[in-house]
Design an enzyme around this catalytic site. Structure first.
Site, PDB file in Angstrom:
ATOM      1  N   ASP A  41       4.865   1.001  -3.757  1.00 57.68           N
ATOM      2  CA  ASP A  41       5.590   2.216  -2.851  1.00 57.68           C
ATOM      3  C   ASP A  41       6.812   2.422  -3.348  1.00 57.68           C
ATOM      4  OD1 ASP A  41       6.366   4.150  -0.486  1.00 57.68           O
ATOM      5  OD2 ASP A  41       4.466   3.125   0.263  1.00 57.68           O
ATOM      6  N   ASN A 103      -3.492   5.701  -2.803  1.00 60.13           N
ATOM      7  CA  ASN A 103      -3.155   6.137  -1.515  1.00 60.13           C
ATOM      8  C   ASN A 103      -1.876   7.058  -1.574  1.00 60.13           C
ATOM      9  OD1 ASN A 103      -3.228   6.262   1.528  1.00 60.13           O
ATOM     10  ND2 ASN A 103      -1.531   5.149   1.191  1.00 60.13           N
ATOM     11  N   TYR A 168      -1.073  20.529  -2.433  1.00 62.01           N
ATOM     12  CA  TYR A 168      -2.084  19.305  -1.852  1.00 62.01           C
ATOM     13  C   TYR A 168      -3.556  19.505  -2.123  1.00 62.01           C
ATOM     14  CZ  TYR A 168      -2.931  15.855   1.639  1.00 62.01           C
ATOM     15  OH  TYR A 168      -3.528  14.883   2.493  1.00 62.01           O
ATOM     16  N   LYS A 172      -5.950  17.386  -4.242  1.00 64.03           N
ATOM     17  CA  LYS A 172      -6.966  16.391  -3.449  1.00 64.03           C
ATOM     18  C   LYS A 172      -8.585  16.908  -3.742  1.00 64.03           C
ATOM     19  CE  LYS A 172      -4.599  13.610  -1.149  1.00 64.03           C
ATOM     20  NZ  LYS A 172      -4.258  12.196  -1.565  1.00 64.03           N
ATOM     21  N   ALA A 200      -5.676  10.418   9.858  1.00 64.29           N
ATOM     22  CA  ALA A 200      -4.881   9.429  10.917  1.00 64.29           C
ATOM     23  C   ALA A 200      -3.559  10.228  11.146  1.00 64.29           C
ATOM     24  CB  ALA A 200      -4.622   8.153  10.037  1.00 64.29           C
TER      25      ALA A 200
END
Length: 310
Positions: A41, A103, A168, A172, A200
């Site tokens: 990260d 992720n 995005y 994706k 989420a």
């Protein structure tokens, strides 16, 4: 009968974007089941600005305090060199890479008409190119050891689209193509690749009214991703959605279709309703699955050979 606990003892996972939100939940869960984890990260703001290496290290500290093994990594997925360095961190530390969960992400909103090229490219570089960079770096190691699990992150914004996030959406939806190829090329080597389509409440929900949402903590998604990353995972080349406690398979499908030996523009217009008809019964909607490339061609050729709708 009691279920056998699925553990990751002896396995090594790389989790990009593992410092916050969904990635953090994945890392903590898998580490609690014995997995050794590279927490990658940059620790930046939601746009990808302002790196902060303490973010990944904080997750590592949690894992180590609980008796697990983990290391922090702050290389960027956005470059080929960064992707290689992330995977190499696992190899150098533990000698293998068993699971890769991509992720990492950033958000820069903008419509097709107005978005700047820099904002467009920044998101594509992290989400889509980043996926390729880490998959390519890990894939050979996985094939050589005859085991690997890849989990790519898509979004309902990539599958169904959404306004003002073209960068995005493109990124994706691109996961679908990468996933299919990785699953096909990994099939003979016990390397499975799947897509998680998670929803989420994380910092990406900033500015959205979530007052009427049901519980949508990252911890609801984490078991799904952990299963996809586990040796017990029985599927490959699939998209699995996880939202507010619901798990579902998502997939591309075709209608039965219409055959004619020749077409005019007017014929196409007249047949529009027919070739859009999904029907009420299978097999009018066709799900060709992982080998759909070949099966789509075969089904279409059968119609042509028989001269009728198959």
């Amino acid at each position: 009968m009691p279920q056998t606990e699925l553990r990751f003892d002896g396995r090594v996972a790389v989790i990009t974007g593992g410092g916050r939100g969904l990635g953090r939940a994945y890392a903590l869960l898998m580490a609690s089941r014995g997995c050794k984890v590279v927490v990658n990260d940059l620790g930046g703001a939601i746009r990808g600005d302002g790196p902060d290496t303490s973010v990944a290290q904080g997750v590592v500290d949690e894992i180590v305090a609980a008796g697990g093994e983990a290391i922090a990594n702050a290389d960027s997925v956005a470059t080929p060199e960064g992707g290689k360095a992330i995977i190499q961190a696992a190899i150098a530390t533990w000698g293998r890479i068993d699971a890769l969960i991509h992720n990492a992400g950033n958000v820069r909103y903008g419509s097709i008409r107005d978005i700047s090229y820099d904002d467009f490219k920044s998101v594509v570089d992290v989400h889509l190119m980043g996926a390729f960079h880490v998959v390519q770096a890990a894939f050979g190691h996985m094939c050589d050891q005859n085991f690997g699990r890849i989990v790519l992150t898509s979004s309902i914004g990539g599958v169904y689209g959404n306004k003002n996030c073209v960068n995005y959406g493109i990124s994706k939806s691109g996961m679908i193509g990468l996933n299919n190829v990785a699953a096909l090329e990994g099939e003979e080597f016990n390397v499975k690749s799947n897509v998680i389509v998670p929803s989420a409440v994380t910092r990406m929900a900033e500015g959205i009214d979530i007052s009427q949402y049901p519980p949508m903590d990252p911890e609801l998604v984490a078991p799904v991703v952990a299963w996809l990353a586990h040796e017990a995972c029985s599927v490959t080349g699939e998209m699995i959605a996880s939202i507010a406690g619901r798990i579902a398979r998502m997939f591309l499908a075709e209608t039965r279709g219409v055959y004619r030996p020749s077409w005019t523009i007017e014929d196409v217009a007249a047949a529009c309703e027919q070739f859009h008809d999904k029907g009420a019964e299978s097999p009018k909607v066709l799900d060709f699955g992982l080998h759909g490339h070949v099966d789509h061609i075969g089904y279409s050729f059968a119609m042509a050979r028989e001269g009728v709708d198959a």
